[in-house]
Scaffold this motif. Structure first.
Motif, PDB file in Angstrom:
ATOM      1  N   GLY A  39      13.177 -30.255  -3.391  1.00  0.00           N
ATOM      2  CA  GLY A  39      12.266 -30.541  -2.280  1.00  0.00           C
ATOM      3  C   GLY A  39      12.972 -30.478  -0.932  1.00  0.00           C
ATOM      4  N   LEU A  40      14.238 -30.915  -0.889  1.00  0.00           N
ATOM      5  CA  LEU A  40      14.980 -30.888   0.367  1.00  0.00           C
ATOM      6  C   LEU A  40      15.310 -29.476   0.827  1.00  0.00           C
ATOM      7  N   LEU A  41      15.565 -28.587  -0.123  1.00  0.00           N
ATOM      8  CA  LEU A  41      15.947 -27.228   0.241  1.00  0.00           C
ATOM      9  C   LEU A  41      14.838 -26.502   0.989  1.00  0.00           C
ATOM     10  N   GLY A  42      13.606 -26.871   0.772  1.00  0.00           N
ATOM     11  CA  GLY A  42      12.494 -26.217   1.438  1.00  0.00           C
ATOM     12  C   GLY A  42      12.166 -26.799   2.799  1.00  0.00           C
ATOM     13  N   ARG A  43      12.874 -27.806   3.227  1.00  0.00           N
ATOM     14  CA  ARG A  43      12.565 -28.453   4.507  1.00  0.00           C
ATOM     15  C   ARG A  43      13.349 -27.818   5.636  1.00  0.00           C
ATOM     16  N   SER A  44      12.799 -27.891   6.839  1.00  0.00           N
ATOM     17  CA  SER A  44      13.491 -27.335   7.999  1.00  0.00           C
ATOM     18  C   SER A  44      14.409 -28.360   8.664  1.00  0.00           C
ATOM     19  N   ASP A  45      14.209 -29.638   8.377  1.00  0.00           N
ATOM     20  CA  ASP A  45      15.014 -30.681   9.011  1.00  0.00           C
ATOM     21  C   ASP A  45      16.101 -31.219   8.072  1.00  0.00           C
ATOM     22  N   THR A  46      16.626 -30.356   7.217  1.00  0.00           N
ATOM     23  CA  THR A  46      17.630 -30.764   6.232  1.00  0.00           C
ATOM     24  C   THR A  46      18.876 -31.321   6.914  1.00  0.00           C
ATOM     25  N   ALA A  47      19.329 -30.687   7.996  1.00  0.00           N
ATOM     26  CA  ALA A  47      20.532 -31.157   8.703  1.00  0.00           C
ATOM     27  C   ALA A  47      20.330 -32.574   9.229  1.00  0.00           C
ATOM     28  N   ASP A  48      19.149 -32.849   9.757  1.00  0.00           N
ATOM     29  CA  ASP A  48      18.859 -34.204  10.244  1.00  0.00           C
ATOM     30  C   ASP A  48      18.872 -35.206   9.098  1.00  0.00           C
ATOM     31  N   LEU A  49      18.297 -34.822   7.961  1.00  0.00           N
ATOM     32  CA  LEU A  49      18.278 -35.725   6.804  1.00  0.00           C
ATOM     33  C   LEU A  49      19.683 -36.015   6.299  1.00  0.00           C
ATOM     34  N   VAL A  50      20.536 -34.987   6.290  1.00  0.00           N
ATOM     35  CA  VAL A  50      21.921 -35.168   5.842  1.00  0.00           C
ATOM     36  C   VAL A  50      22.644 -36.104   6.804  1.00  0.00           C
ATOM     37  N   ARG A  51      22.451 -35.916   8.108  1.00  0.00           N
ATOM     38  CA  ARG A  51      23.093 -36.787   9.097  1.00  0.00           C
ATOM     39  C   ARG A  51      22.623 -38.238   8.933  1.00  0.00           C
ATOM     40  N   GLU A  52      21.325 -38.432   8.742  1.00  0.00           N
ATOM     41  CA  GLU A  52      20.802 -39.785   8.545  1.00  0.00           C
ATOM     42  C   GLU A  52      21.329 -40.410   7.260  1.00  0.00           C
ATOM     43  N   ALA A  53      21.431 -39.610   6.206  1.00  0.00           N
ATOM     44  CA  ALA A  53      21.970 -40.118   4.938  1.00  0.00           C
ATOM     45  C   ALA A  53      23.426 -40.529   5.106  1.00  0.00           C
ATOM     46  N   GLU A  54      24.195 -39.737   5.863  1.00  0.00           N
ATOM     47  CA  GLU A  54      25.596 -40.072   6.108  1.00  0.00           C
ATOM     48  C   GLU A  54      25.715 -41.375   6.898  1.00  0.00           C
TER      49      GLU A  54
END
Length: 94
Positions: A39-54
């Motif tokens: 599901g994450l691979l299809g999103r355009s805001d993946t970089a933002d999600l990774v930063r928030e997860a970090e």
């Protein structure tokens, strides 16, 4: 039926059941993680999600270290020390 059978599974059987349960839990968690990753691979805001997860992981790590590194004295221990100090002060005044 034997006495041991009525009380439940033996030690070896319990260990096997626990390991099987843990393996099933791990497989379920991995399956959920793979589904979430798809599901994450299809999103355009993946970089933002990774930063928030970090950021979230760093905050959790900071909280965990704070819990482990600084253990406040026990409340009753503090009260006992205060009582001992007051009694000592009262004995010195008399």
């Amino acid at each position: 039926m034997t006495q041991a059978r009525r009380q439940g599974p033996g030690g070896e059987e319990r260990a096997v059941l626990l390991l099987a349960g843990l393996a099933d839990l791990a497989v379920g968690a991995i399956g959920s993680a793979v589904g979430g990753l798809r599901g994450l691979l299809g999103r355009s805001d993946t970089a933002d999600l990774v930063r928030e997860a970090e950021e979230d992981l760093r905050a959790r790590g900071r909280l965990a270290l704070d819990r482990c590194a600084h253990v406040p004295p026990a409340h009753l221990e503090l009260l006992a020390r205060q009582v001992t100090a007051r009694r000592a002060a009262d004995d010195a005044d008399v």
